[in-house]
Write an enzyme that holds these catalytic residues in place. Structure first.
Site, PDB file in Angstrom:
ATOM      1  N   TYR A  26       0.841  -1.205   0.000  1.00 27.45           N
ATOM      2  CA  TYR A  26       0.000   0.000   0.000  1.00 27.45           C
ATOM      3  C   TYR A  26       0.877   1.257   0.000  1.00 27.45           C
ATOM      4  O   TYR A  26       0.555   2.253  -0.630  1.00 27.45           O
ATOM      5  CB  TYR A  26      -0.921  -0.040   1.222  1.00 27.45           C
ATOM      6  CG  TYR A  26      -1.811   1.162   1.370  1.00 27.45           C
ATOM      7  CD1 TYR A  26      -3.036   1.222   0.712  1.00 27.45           C
ATOM      8  CD2 TYR A  26      -1.432   2.240   2.161  1.00 27.45           C
ATOM      9  CE1 TYR A  26      -3.860   2.335   0.842  1.00 27.45           C
ATOM     10  CE2 TYR A  26      -2.244   3.349   2.303  1.00 27.45           C
ATOM     11  CZ  TYR A  26      -3.460   3.392   1.643  1.00 27.45           C
ATOM     12  OH  TYR A  26      -4.266   4.498   1.779  1.00 27.45           O
ATOM     13  N   GLU A  90       3.513   1.437  15.173  1.00 29.35           N
ATOM     14  CA  GLU A  90       4.350   1.163  13.994  1.00 29.35           C
ATOM     15  C   GLU A  90       3.502   0.860  12.758  1.00 29.35           C
ATOM     16  O   GLU A  90       3.869   1.227  11.653  1.00 29.35           O
ATOM     17  CB  GLU A  90       5.275  -0.018  14.335  1.00 29.35           C
ATOM     18  CG  GLU A  90       6.026  -0.632  13.177  1.00 29.35           C
ATOM     19  CD  GLU A  90       7.104   0.289  12.601  1.00 29.35           C
ATOM     20  OE1 GLU A  90       7.368   1.358  13.185  1.00 29.35           O
ATOM     21  OE2 GLU A  90       7.656  -0.075  11.552  1.00 29.35           O
ATOM     22  N   TYR A  93      -3.511  -1.164  10.062  1.00 30.97           N
ATOM     23  CA  TYR A  93      -3.986  -1.566   8.737  1.00 30.97           C
ATOM     24  C   TYR A  93      -5.351  -2.241   8.831  1.00 30.97           C
ATOM     25  O   TYR A  93      -5.575  -3.085   9.684  1.00 30.97           O
ATOM     26  CB  TYR A  93      -2.992  -2.556   8.120  1.00 30.97           C
ATOM     27  CG  TYR A  93      -3.315  -2.921   6.696  1.00 30.97           C
ATOM     28  CD1 TYR A  93      -3.210  -1.990   5.672  1.00 30.97           C
ATOM     29  CD2 TYR A  93      -3.732  -4.210   6.368  1.00 30.97           C
ATOM     30  CE1 TYR A  93      -3.509  -2.322   4.358  1.00 30.97           C
ATOM     31  CE2 TYR A  93      -4.030  -4.554   5.058  1.00 30.97           C
ATOM     32  CZ  TYR A  93      -3.918  -3.608   4.057  1.00 30.97           C
ATOM     33  OH  TYR A  93      -4.220  -3.933   2.757  1.00 30.97           O
ATOM     34  N   VAL A  94      -6.232  -1.824   7.925  1.00 28.51           N
ATOM     35  CA  VAL A  94      -7.529  -2.487   7.789  1.00 28.51           C
ATOM     36  C   VAL A  94      -7.644  -2.924   6.328  1.00 28.51           C
ATOM     37  O   VAL A  94      -7.378  -2.117   5.414  1.00 28.51           O
ATOM     38  CB  VAL A  94      -8.693  -1.534   8.160  1.00 28.51           C
ATOM     39  CG1 VAL A  94     -10.044  -2.195   7.914  1.00 28.51           C
ATOM     40  CG2 VAL A  94      -8.565  -1.101   9.625  1.00 28.51           C
ATOM     41  N   ILE A 103     -13.435  -0.085  12.053  1.00 26.57           N
ATOM     42  CA  ILE A 103     -12.460  -1.085  12.531  1.00 26.57           C
ATOM     43  C   ILE A 103     -11.155  -0.405  12.990  1.00 26.57           C
ATOM     44  O   ILE A 103     -10.598  -0.752  14.034  1.00 26.57           O
ATOM     45  CB  ILE A 103     -12.107  -2.110  11.418  1.00 26.57           C
ATOM     46  CG1 ILE A 103     -13.368  -2.662  10.756  1.00 26.57           C
ATOM     47  CG2 ILE A 103     -11.212  -3.226  11.960  1.00 26.57           C
ATOM     48  CD1 ILE A 103     -14.193  -3.552  11.586  1.00 26.57           C
ATOM     49  N   GLY A 104     -10.675   0.564  12.205  1.00 24.25           N
ATOM     50  CA  GLY A 104      -9.439   1.274  12.565  1.00 24.25           C
ATOM     51  C   GLY A 104      -9.591   1.938  13.933  1.00 24.25           C
ATOM     52  O   GLY A 104      -8.693   1.869  14.773  1.00 24.25           O
ATOM     53  N   ASN A 131      -0.618  10.293   2.128  1.00 29.13           N
ATOM     54  CA  ASN A 131      -1.692   9.442   2.662  1.00 29.13           C
ATOM     55  C   ASN A 131      -2.775  10.286   3.349  1.00 29.13           C
ATOM     56  O   ASN A 131      -2.927  10.281   4.576  1.00 29.13           O
ATOM     57  CB  ASN A 131      -1.099   8.407   3.619  1.00 29.13           C
ATOM     58  CG  ASN A 131      -2.043   7.235   3.854  1.00 29.13           C
ATOM     59  OD1 ASN A 131      -3.224   7.304   3.486  1.00 29.13           O
ATOM     60  ND2 ASN A 131      -1.536   6.179   4.463  1.00 29.13           N
ATOM     61  N   TYR A 138      -6.446  10.000  11.463  1.00 30.56           N
ATOM     62  CA  TYR A 138      -5.760  10.320  12.725  1.00 30.56           C
ATOM     63  C   TYR A 138      -6.241  11.665  13.283  1.00 30.56           C
ATOM     64  O   TYR A 138      -6.396  11.816  14.503  1.00 30.56           O
ATOM     65  CB  TYR A 138      -4.245  10.350  12.522  1.00 30.56           C
ATOM     66  CG  TYR A 138      -3.617   8.994  12.264  1.00 30.56           C
ATOM     67  CD1 TYR A 138      -3.864   7.918  13.125  1.00 30.56           C
ATOM     68  CD2 TYR A 138      -2.772   8.763  11.187  1.00 30.56           C
ATOM     69  CE1 TYR A 138      -3.293   6.671  12.903  1.00 30.56           C
ATOM     70  CE2 TYR A 138      -2.190   7.520  10.958  1.00 30.56           C
ATOM     71  CZ  TYR A 138      -2.463   6.479  11.819  1.00 30.56           C
ATOM     72  OH  TYR A 138      -1.891   5.245  11.598  1.00 30.56           O
ATOM     73  N   GLU A 150       5.685  21.753  14.542  1.00 37.56           N
ATOM     74  CA  GLU A 150       7.012  21.901  15.165  1.00 37.56           C
ATOM     75  C   GLU A 150       8.169  21.574  14.229  1.00 37.56           C
ATOM     76  O   GLU A 150       9.325  21.549  14.650  1.00 37.56           O
ATOM     77  CB  GLU A 150       7.089  21.006  16.416  1.00 37.56           C
ATOM     78  CG  GLU A 150       6.098  21.403  17.504  1.00 37.56           C
ATOM     79  CD  GLU A 150       5.854  20.268  18.492  1.00 37.56           C
ATOM     80  OE1 GLU A 150       6.808  19.570  18.842  1.00 37.56           O
ATOM     81  OE2 GLU A 150       4.687  20.082  18.897  1.00 37.56           O
TER      82      GLU A 150
HETATM   83  C1  LIG Z   1      -6.244   4.441   7.972  1.00 34.30           C
HETATM   84  C2  LIG Z   1      -7.140   3.242   8.308  1.00 34.30           C
HETATM   85  C3  LIG Z   1      -6.415   2.348   9.303  1.00 34.30           C
HETATM   86  C4  LIG Z   1      -8.440   3.765   8.936  1.00 34.30           C
HETATM   87  O1  LIG Z   1      -9.221   2.649   9.335  1.00 34.30           O
HETATM   88  P1  LIG Z   1     -10.809   2.612   9.032  1.00 34.30           P
HETATM   89  O2  LIG Z   1     -11.340   1.366   9.609  1.00 34.30           O
HETATM   90  O3  LIG Z   1     -10.991   2.824   7.577  1.00 34.30           O
HETATM   91  O4  LIG Z   1     -11.320   3.898   9.823  1.00 34.30           O
HETATM   92  P2  LIG Z   1     -12.659   3.996  10.709  1.00 34.30           P
HETATM   93  O5  LIG Z   1     -13.805   3.525   9.896  1.00 34.30           O
HETATM   94  O6  LIG Z   1     -12.436   3.312  12.007  1.00 34.30           O
HETATM   95  O7  LIG Z   1     -12.764   5.557  10.936  1.00 34.30           O
HETATM   96  C5  LIG Z   1     -12.621   6.138  12.227  1.00 34.30           C
HETATM   97  C6  LIG Z   1     -13.003   7.589  12.166  1.00 34.30           C
HETATM   98  O8  LIG Z   1     -12.153   8.259  11.237  1.00 34.30           O
HETATM   99  C7  LIG Z   1     -12.951   8.879  10.227  1.00 34.30           C
HETATM  100  N1  LIG Z   1     -12.292   8.679   8.947  1.00 34.30           N
HETATM  101  C8  LIG Z   1     -11.808   7.537   8.431  1.00 34.30           C
HETATM  102  N2  LIG Z   1     -11.314   7.756   7.200  1.00 34.30           N
HETATM  103  C9  LIG Z   1     -11.512   9.081   6.955  1.00 34.30           C
HETATM  104  C10 LIG Z   1     -11.240   9.928   5.852  1.00 34.30           C
HETATM  105  N3  LIG Z   1     -10.645   9.474   4.752  1.00 34.30           N
HETATM  106  N4  LIG Z   1     -11.598  11.237   5.942  1.00 34.30           N
HETATM  107  C11 LIG Z   1     -12.183  11.728   7.042  1.00 34.30           C
HETATM  108  N5  LIG Z   1     -12.484  10.966   8.132  1.00 34.30           N
HETATM  109  C12 LIG Z   1     -12.139   9.663   8.076  1.00 34.30           C
HETATM  110  C13 LIG Z   1     -14.262   8.121  10.219  1.00 34.30           C
HETATM  111  O9  LIG Z   1     -15.309   8.924   9.731  1.00 34.30           O
HETATM  112  C14 LIG Z   1     -14.430   7.776  11.661  1.00 34.30           C
HETATM  113  O10 LIG Z   1     -14.961   8.860  12.392  1.00 34.30           O
HETATM  114  P3  LIG Z   1     -16.214   8.606  13.378  1.00 34.30           P
HETATM  115  O11 LIG Z   1     -15.876   7.370  14.185  1.00 34.30           O
HETATM  116  O12 LIG Z   1     -16.274   9.833  14.187  1.00 34.30           O
HETATM  117  O13 LIG Z   1     -17.359   8.388  12.458  1.00 34.30           O
HETATM  118  C15 LIG Z   1      -7.504   2.435   7.032  1.00 34.30           C
HETATM  119  O14 LIG Z   1      -8.096   3.304   6.114  1.00 34.30           O
HETATM  120  C16 LIG Z   1      -6.314   1.758   6.363  1.00 34.30           C
HETATM  121  O15 LIG Z   1      -5.943   0.642   6.719  1.00 34.30           O
HETATM  122  N6  LIG Z   1      -5.722   2.422   5.376  1.00 34.30           N
HETATM  123  C17 LIG Z   1      -4.618   1.832   4.619  1.00 34.30           C
HETATM  124  C18 LIG Z   1      -3.364   1.682   5.454  1.00 34.30           C
HETATM  125  C19 LIG Z   1      -2.963   2.966   6.124  1.00 34.30           C
HETATM  126  O16 LIG Z   1      -2.940   4.040   5.530  1.00 34.30           O
HETATM  127  N7  LIG Z   1      -2.617   2.825   7.413  1.00 34.30           N
HETATM  128  C20 LIG Z   1      -2.117   3.919   8.190  1.00 34.30           C
HETATM  129  C21 LIG Z   1      -0.691   4.051   7.897  1.00 34.30           C
HETATM  130  S1  LIG Z   1       0.063   5.386   8.736  1.00 34.30           S
END
Ligand SMILES: CC(C)(COP(=O)(O)OP(=O)(O)OC[C@H]1O[C@@H](n2cnc3c(N)ncnc32)[C@H](O)[C@@H]1OP(=O)(O)O)[C@@H](O)C(=O)NCCC(=O)NCCS
Length: 172
Positions: A26, A90, A93-94, A103-104, A131, A138, A150
């Site tokens: 990814y 570290e 991932y979902v 799930i995240g 990203n 976050y 900062e």
């Molecule tokens: C980043 C990641 C872990 C988020 O997990 P997810 O299961 O999709 O996120 P969730 O559904 O739990 O979202 C949690 C909150 O964040 C918000 N959110 C998630 N994606 C968002 C986006 N693109 N824009 C705005 N808000 C977002 C959701 O609305 C939710 O808010 P709420 O609970 O108040 O409704 C997932 O998208 C992923 O695995 N991405 C690919 C790998 C990656 O980038 N990992 C991080 C590396 S640093």
């Protein structure tokens, strides 16, 4: 969405390795993964574990023999001279088809709970400039960008650099 959040065991290392390769792909960093499931097992589930890992799992359903892992959070504890105990995230991932279903948040919420139980006062992590999805996620969960506020830069020293450095104390 219905899913179980649990700590990984050594039995999960094959599956965890697949998820780690997926997140590396990814990030277009697939070629940089040099560990394997045996290393993961030794480093996470030996006498002095170097990391902890939480898994998100879809429960077993009628007709389906096994629960199905759909995400992970890999983290370890560290120390800040400013604030004391910290947790470093570290990997989070979902699997793509399960994103945007909470799930995240559930994974990170569990990490936060374990970090607080361990006396941590801060969570640190990095995300890539491009990203936007992860940054929005976050930010939504309350994090702030310390590169913006900062001007911190992430730096690292690879294996060769480490070895050179270790050797350099022996030269005049
Ligand atoms: C980043 C990641 C872990 C988020 O997990 P997810 O299961 O999709 O996120 P969730 O559904 O739990 O979202 C949690 C909150 O964040 C918000 N959110 C998630 N994606 C968002 C986006 N693109 N824009 C705005 N808000 C977002 C959701 O609305 C939710 O808010 P709420 O609970 O108040 O409704 C997932 O998208 C992923 O695995 N991405 C690919 C790998 C990656 O980038 N990992 C991080 C590396 S640093």
């Amino acid at each position: 969405m219905e899913c179980a959040i649990r700590e990984a065991t050594s039995e999960d290392c094959e599956c965890l390795m697949s998820l780690i390769k997926e997140i590396a792909d990814y990030h277009h960093l697939g070629g940089e993964v040099t560990i394997n499931s045996e290393v993961l097992k030794a480093d996470g589930f030996g006498k002095n574990p170097f990391y902890k890992c939480i898994l998100a799992e879809r429960p077993m359903r009628n007709g389906c023999q096994q629960a199905h892992v759909i995400g992970h959070a890999l983290f370890f504890f560290g120390y800040s001279v400013n604030h004391g105990r910290i947790v470093y995230l570290e990997n989070l991932y979902v699997v793509s088809e399960f994103r945007g279903k909470g799930i995240g948040r559930q994974l990170l919420s569990k990490v936060a709970e374990m970090a607080l139980d361990a006396g941590c006062v801060e969570m640190k992590f990095v995300t890539m400039e491009w990203n936007a999805r992860a940054k929005a996620f976050y930010t939504r969960l309350g994090a702030h960008d310390t590169t913006e506020s900062e001007q911190w830069h992430c730096m690292e020293l690879g294996r060769e650099g480490l070895e050179r450095l270790a050797q350099s104390k022996k030269s005049p």
